[in-house]
Design a protein around this motif. Sequence first.
Motif, PDB file in Angstrom:
ATOM      1  N   GLU A 158      29.736  37.925  19.576  1.00  0.00           N
ATOM      2  CA  GLU A 158      28.334  38.623  19.651  1.00  0.00           C
ATOM      3  C   GLU A 158      27.989  38.943  18.461  1.00  0.00           C
ATOM      4  O   GLU A 158      26.641  38.900  18.235  1.00  0.00           O
ATOM      5  N   ARG A 159      28.563  39.517  17.542  1.00  0.00           N
ATOM      6  CA  ARG A 159      28.451  40.179  16.111  1.00  0.00           C
ATOM      7  C   ARG A 159      28.011  39.011  15.293  1.00  0.00           C
ATOM      8  O   ARG A 159      26.948  39.264  14.466  1.00  0.00           O
ATOM      9  N   TRP A 174      10.847  46.039  18.746  1.00  0.00           N
ATOM     10  CA  TRP A 174      12.049  45.309  19.392  1.00  0.00           C
ATOM     11  C   TRP A 174      11.348  43.867  19.483  1.00  0.00           C
ATOM     12  O   TRP A 174      10.262  43.418  19.777  1.00  0.00           O
ATOM     13  N   ARG A 224      12.787  39.926  20.985  1.00  0.00           N
ATOM     14  CA  ARG A 224      13.827  38.997  21.581  1.00  0.00           C
ATOM     15  C   ARG A 224      13.076  37.490  21.826  1.00  0.00           C
ATOM     16  O   ARG A 224      13.014  36.794  22.945  1.00  0.00           O
ATOM     17  N   ASP A 237      17.211  40.519  18.634  1.00  0.00           N
ATOM     18  CA  ASP A 237      18.614  41.075  19.208  1.00  0.00           C
ATOM     19  C   ASP A 237      18.121  42.019  20.308  1.00  0.00           C
ATOM     20  O   ASP A 237      19.101  42.509  21.056  1.00  0.00           O
ATOM     21  N   GLY A 238      16.900  42.350  20.558  1.00  0.00           N
ATOM     22  CA  GLY A 238      16.402  43.056  21.496  1.00  0.00           C
ATOM     23  C   GLY A 238      16.630  44.478  21.325  1.00  0.00           C
ATOM     24  O   GLY A 238      16.470  45.319  22.221  1.00  0.00           O
ATOM     25  N   ARG A 239      17.122  44.919  20.140  1.00  0.00           N
ATOM     26  CA  ARG A 239      17.623  46.212  19.891  1.00  0.00           C
ATOM     27  C   ARG A 239      16.404  46.878  19.001  1.00  0.00           C
ATOM     28  O   ARG A 239      15.501  46.259  18.372  1.00  0.00           O
ATOM     29  N   PRO A 240      16.085  48.153  19.090  1.00  0.00           N
ATOM     30  CA  PRO A 240      15.172  48.856  18.130  1.00  0.00           C
ATOM     31  C   PRO A 240      15.486  48.780  16.782  1.00  0.00           C
ATOM     32  O   PRO A 240      16.477  49.139  16.330  1.00  0.00           O
ATOM     33  N   HIS A 241      14.204  48.424  16.072  1.00  0.00           N
ATOM     34  CA  HIS A 241      14.570  48.427  14.529  1.00  0.00           C
ATOM     35  C   HIS A 241      13.311  49.633  14.078  1.00  0.00           C
ATOM     36  O   HIS A 241      12.272  49.195  14.407  1.00  0.00           O
ATOM     37  N   ARG A 242      13.750  50.520  13.445  1.00  0.00           N
ATOM     38  CA  ARG A 242      12.919  51.584  12.881  1.00  0.00           C
ATOM     39  C   ARG A 242      12.573  51.226  11.511  1.00  0.00           C
ATOM     40  O   ARG A 242      13.302  51.070  10.686  1.00  0.00           O
TER      41      ARG A 242
END
Length: 576
Positions: A227-228, A289, A291, A384-389
């Motif tokens: 996954e990584r 975000w 994806r 990756d669907g994760r938040p990026h600030r």
Amino acid sequence: MTHTTPAEAVTTSSANDDRGSTADEPVELPITAVTCLEDRAQVERRGEVQLAAGVQRLRVGPVTALAVDRSLRVDVAVDGGATGGNEDAGGTDDGDRAGATGGTGAFAKVIDARVVRSYTPAPADGPGPDASAVRREVHALEREIAEVSRLRERLESRLGLIEQAGADLIRDICEGAGAGEADPERWGAGLDRIESRAEPCRDELREVDSRLYESRERLREARQALERTEGEPEELTAVVEVVVEAERAGRAVLRVVHLVPCALWRPAYRATLAPDGRSVGVETDAVVWQRTGEDWPRVRLSLSTARPTLAASPPPLAEDVLVLRDRSAEERRTVEVDLREEEILALAAQSAGAADRRTELPGLEDGGEVRVMAAPVPVSVASDGRPHRIHLSSFTAECRAERTSSPEFSPLVAQEAVVTNECGHVLLAGPVDLVRGSGFVGRGELRFAGPGEEVRLAFGSEDTYRVVRHVEEQRETTGMAGINSRTVITRTVRLFVSRLDVPTEGGTTPVVVRERIPVSEVSAVEIRLKKDACRPEPDSVDAEGIVRYELHLAPGERREIALVHEIVATAAVTGL
């Protein structure tokens, strides 16, 4: 028009094969710019390509299979920036091609552009020949766990049969002993035989459980590593087929633009109160975000509040019938009123730490006008669907700080700062992380603020202050019944403001206390503030009924405030 073929990496060819030949390998154009909208993104690819004289077909890709066909736009920039391309937003669902126009000085123009998708099913017998070592290890561990699990089921079935035979033998021993038919030798031999068969089965089952546990742990670690390092292989891939007509051979810059869903952004802020309380630093960030199926490496990122999915047609109209009628005698004699709560001090609930305060990112509020902001440097956003600030801007400005309390909401005294927006652009509504001398003190909500507009921020509560609130109400009727009868409601609000620190420390500090009184909207109800009965007299009362007191408390001091007001209503008023 979209082509999909359920075959192994087969790309559907165009019906216009006489225009040129299709290249075997697609041309890779890097993503150079992305405009992130409220609920989608516009992706731009740009790069140089070698064109031959005549009509030719170029395959650009791979691109995400989520590309919106109708938004596809392709153009060619040559001869110092002249363009020749399709000016429409893309083909229709029926396969209509976008028209092409050539710019001044251009030797090439785009005739056709479409998104072509290919379906490559995953191999049924395991990873393909190009699979990584980690993916092969995951597949091997999954097969090993399946085999060991089946072995464990067989051992459990075998042990279950042996234990059932032992239970039958014990029942036979009980029945024989009860009937007086004892056969110790046969019973002992049967028990020894059952135990000799059960013990090896139990040992083997324990070994299988230990092996199964170790394999599952290895599989968990391998899946985390997979996954990584990489994602699942794409079964649906896409390329952009572009038909270009060039007058002569040469190099040109090809630009491909399209919309893609599964991407959004929201604003977020960080406000830091200086140790001396005289200035506030505000940092504006964008949380992105996405994806979309492809990463955005070092792109020029723009953030827009545009909503391209909103319909431009007017809303449907419905009939609204108005009917006039005479009021009844009872309606003429009475005036019905209601008590309505209006939220005019949202900061009070925010500083009080209300339990129902929203901490999630709100929707975009742009004041009715499309706003566009840009990241100052190229950024990378992974799919990756994760938040990026992402940092956008920051400023530090002088503020007006005060300790304020709204006892109706909370017994706490909050540290509040009023700062002017000096960042050069609007501040959209969004969550704000609040930081002061002791570190992170909480999260609030920043309202929409234009350039030069004041922003109120509450930086947590002061633990050395407490406010206790009591309300007393008296109701009486004055005047003669039927002539000038009036209902008088007298409310007395008592506030006890205390400073709880050591009396020997520091001098007096100001505390602003805000209390509210009702505001009447009808002439039959009158609100009176009895200043002669208030102790002390209020410093100010605004049109919205907010009463303001400013107290100067010494360490260990407690002050009492008595606020008295009357609600006077005529006899015709009902509902109070």
